[in-house]
Motif scaffolding. Structure first.
Motif, short mmCIF file in Angstrom:
data_model
loop_
_atom_site.label_atom_id
_atom_site.label_comp_id
_atom_site.label_asym_id
_atom_site.label_seq_id
_atom_site.Cartn_x
_atom_site.Cartn_y
_atom_site.Cartn_z
N THR A 57 0.78 -1.05 -0.06
CA THR A 57 0.24 0.11 0.05
C THR A 57 0.92 1.29 -0.01
O THR A 57 1.89 1.38 0.26
N THR A 71 -3.15 10.12 -4.23
CA THR A 71 -3.56 8.72 -4.79
C THR A 71 -3.33 7.98 -3.48
O THR A 71 -2.22 7.87 -2.91
N GLN A 73 -3.03 3.82 -2.92
CA GLN A 73 -2.86 2.32 -3.00
C GLN A 73 -3.19 1.51 -2.07
O GLN A 73 -2.66 1.55 -0.94
N ASN A 74 -4.51 0.94 -2.13
CA ASN A 74 -4.91 -0.28 -1.12
C ASN A 74 -4.75 -1.61 -1.87
O ASN A 74 -4.44 -1.74 -2.85
N ASP A 76 -7.20 -3.01 -3.14
CA ASP A 76 -8.13 -2.98 -4.02
C ASP A 76 -7.47 -2.48 -5.21
O ASP A 76 -8.08 -2.29 -6.56
N PRO A 78 -5.23 1.39 -7.00
CA PRO A 78 -4.92 2.64 -6.68
C PRO A 78 -6.49 3.57 -6.89
O PRO A 78 -7.19 3.29 -7.87
N ARG A 79 -6.47 4.57 -6.07
CA ARG A 79 -7.58 5.51 -6.48
C ARG A 79 -7.23 6.95 -6.30
O ARG A 79 -6.26 7.29 -5.43
N LYS A 80 -7.76 7.80 -6.88
CA LYS A 80 -7.14 9.30 -7.09
C LYS A 80 -8.41 10.06 -6.51
O LYS A 80 -9.38 10.03 -6.63
N PHE A 81 -7.80 11.25 -5.83
CA PHE A 81 -8.82 12.00 -5.20
C PHE A 81 -8.11 13.33 -5.17
O PHE A 81 -6.88 13.78 -5.36
N ARG A 94 -13.61 11.03 0.27
CA ARG A 94 -13.60 9.40 -0.21
C ARG A 94 -15.10 8.61 0.04
O ARG A 94 -15.38 8.54 1.15
N ASP A 95 -15.53 8.22 -0.87
CA ASP A 95 -16.95 7.41 -0.63
C ASP A 95 -17.85 8.17 0.17
O ASP A 95 -18.33 7.77 1.03
#
Length: 132
Positions: A57, A71, A73-74, A76, A78-81, A94-95
């Motif tokens: 991660t 960014t 990374q977990n 699941d 990478p996700r960007k915000f 986030r969510d």
């Protein structure tokens, strides 16, 4: 007697005017000191780059001056915000949840793998990233 009352009144008006100008100046200076670009954003700017967590991660921060690309990374992927300076850290959504990245040490991340580290960022308890 009337002259001294007028002089006294003129003196009081002058003092109040000067004090009023002084207050406006100091209050605008205080507001400027509290803006992200001038006071606190540079500290968050020191966090730019990659921070590692356990099991592959990571947290990566780019941008600066109060606006950040976050960014995460977990397990699941990478996700960007979009992040912004707030409350002494970097805030992002986030969510549907407001998250704040803040400087901590390894113990404060709440993650046993990071205990003993000194230079870390924590998103929430159990989600932290450090630089060795």
């Amino acid at each position: 007697m009337k002259t001294s009352h007028l002089s006294l009144a003129a003196l009081l008006v002058s003092i109040v005017s000067v004090a009023g100008c002084s207050d406006r100046h100091s209050s605008s200076r205080k507001n400027a000191e509290n803006t992200p670009a001038t006071a606190s954003a540079p500290r968050a700017d020191e966090w730019l780059g990659k921070w590692t967590g356990p099991e592959g991660t990571f947290l990566e921060l780019a941008g600066g001056h109060g606006k950040y690309d976050v960014t995460v990374q977990n397990l699941d992927g990478p996700r960007k915000f979009e992040g912004r300076y707030a409350d002494g850290g970097i805030e992002f959504d986030r969510d549907g949840t407001r998250e704040i990245i803040r400087a901590t040490d390894g113990a404060e991340t709440g993650m046993k793998w990071l205990v003993g580290k000194k230079n870390c960022l924590t998103v929430r308890t159990g989600e932290g990233y450090c630089r060795d």
